[in-house]
Design an enzyme around this catalytic site. Sequence first.
Site, mmCIF file in Angstrom:
data_model
loop_
_atom_site.group_PDB
_atom_site.id
_atom_site.type_symbol
_atom_site.label_atom_id
_atom_site.label_comp_id
_atom_site.label_asym_id
_atom_site.label_seq_id
_atom_site.Cartn_x
_atom_site.Cartn_y
_atom_site.Cartn_z
ATOM 1 N N ALA A 60 0.853 -1.198 0.000
ATOM 2 C CA ALA A 60 0.000 0.000 0.000
ATOM 3 C C ALA A 60 0.882 1.238 0.000
ATOM 4 C CB ALA A 60 -0.924 0.009 1.215
ATOM 5 N N GLU B 88 -5.862 -5.010 -8.539
ATOM 6 C CA GLU B 88 -5.653 -5.236 -7.097
ATOM 7 C C GLU B 88 -6.998 -5.229 -6.363
ATOM 8 O OE1 GLU B 88 -1.178 -3.308 -6.731
ATOM 9 O OE2 GLU B 88 -2.883 -2.037 -6.306
HETATM 10 C C1 5RP Z 1 0.646 -0.754 -6.803
HETATM 11 C C2 5RP Z 1 0.402 -0.549 -5.349
HETATM 12 C C3 5RP Z 1 1.515 -0.841 -4.404
HETATM 13 O O1 5RP Z 1 1.082 -1.776 -3.481
HETATM 14 C C4 5RP Z 1 1.915 0.432 -3.712
HETATM 15 O O2 5RP Z 1 2.253 1.408 -4.674
HETATM 16 C C5 5RP Z 1 3.091 0.198 -2.763
HETATM 17 O O3 5RP Z 1 4.237 -0.073 -3.500
HETATM 18 P P1 5RP Z 1 5.633 -0.401 -2.827
HETATM 19 O O4 5RP Z 1 5.509 -1.718 -2.145
HETATM 20 O O5 5RP Z 1 6.597 -0.435 -4.004
HETATM 21 O O6 5RP Z 1 5.977 0.711 -1.856
HETATM 22 O O7 5RP Z 1 -0.672 -0.183 -4.921
HETATM 23 O O8 5RP Z 1 -0.438 -0.335 -7.581
#
Ligand code: 5RP
Length: 217
Positions: A83, A103
Site C-alpha cells: 500500500a 488489485e
Molecule cells: C501498486 C500498489 C503498491 O502496493 C503500492 O504502490 C506500494 O508499492 P511499494 O511496495 O513499491 O511501496 O498499490 O499499484
Amino acid sequence: MSQNESKRLAGEKAIDFVEDGMIVGVGTGSTVAYFIDALARVKDRIAGAVSSSDQSTERLRSHGIEVLDLNATGELSLYVDGADECDPHKRLIKGGGAALTREKIIAEASRKFICIIDPIKQVPVLGKFPLPVEVIPMARSLVARRILAMTGGQPVWRDGVTTDNGNWILDVHNLSIVDPVAVERELNQIPGVVSVGLFARRPADVVIVGGQPPQIL
Ligand code: 5RP
C-alpha cells in the site's frame, strides 16, 4: 533500518499466512516483490497464484510459480499486497504502481487480505499520498473537473503511464480524506472512472509492518 529492509521483512513475514494447497492472490510493487521471492521458496506447497499485474506475473513465472486466471479459480483464501498509505482502520491508498483496478478485484475476491508495508506508510488520515484514480482515456478531463469540484483536490495526469487495462491514471493531490468510504463511493459514480485507489469499503484484514520483529496489526 532502511525502507527496503522493512519492506523485505514485511514481505517475508506474510509467508506465515500461506497454507498448503492455497491459490495465493498476489499484489504489485517493491514490497510484493520480496513476498514473491519468499513465496518461491515454498512454491511446491501452493497450487498457484492469481496476479494483479503484468509485472508480478513476470516475476512469479520467473520463479516457476503458475499464474492462474481468477475466472477459473473463484474466491481466494488469501491476498497479499502492499500500500501507499494505511490508516488506523486498515483502510488504504493504493495504485502508486498503477495496478489498482486488478488489485481491487483480487482483494474483493479474497477472504483474507494481508497488507504488507514499511512503517512510513502508516498515517492518521489518508490523503497526503496523491490518490490514484484509473480513468477511461476519453474521460480524463471530464473526470478531473468533477473530482476538483467534488473534493477540492488537484488531479494531475500521470503522463506517459498506461495501465495494464489500457487506461490512464489521475493522481489527486492535496486531499485529507476523513471519510474514505464516502469518498470512494462518490468518486466511483463519475462516468469514466474505472476504479479509485481507496480501499475503504474493503479494507485490509491484517497489516504487517516491516521491522525487527515485524508488527502484526
Ligand atoms: C501498486 C500498489 C503498491 O502496493 C503500492 O504502490 C506500494 O508499492 P511499494 O511496495 O513499491 O511501496 O498499490 O499499484
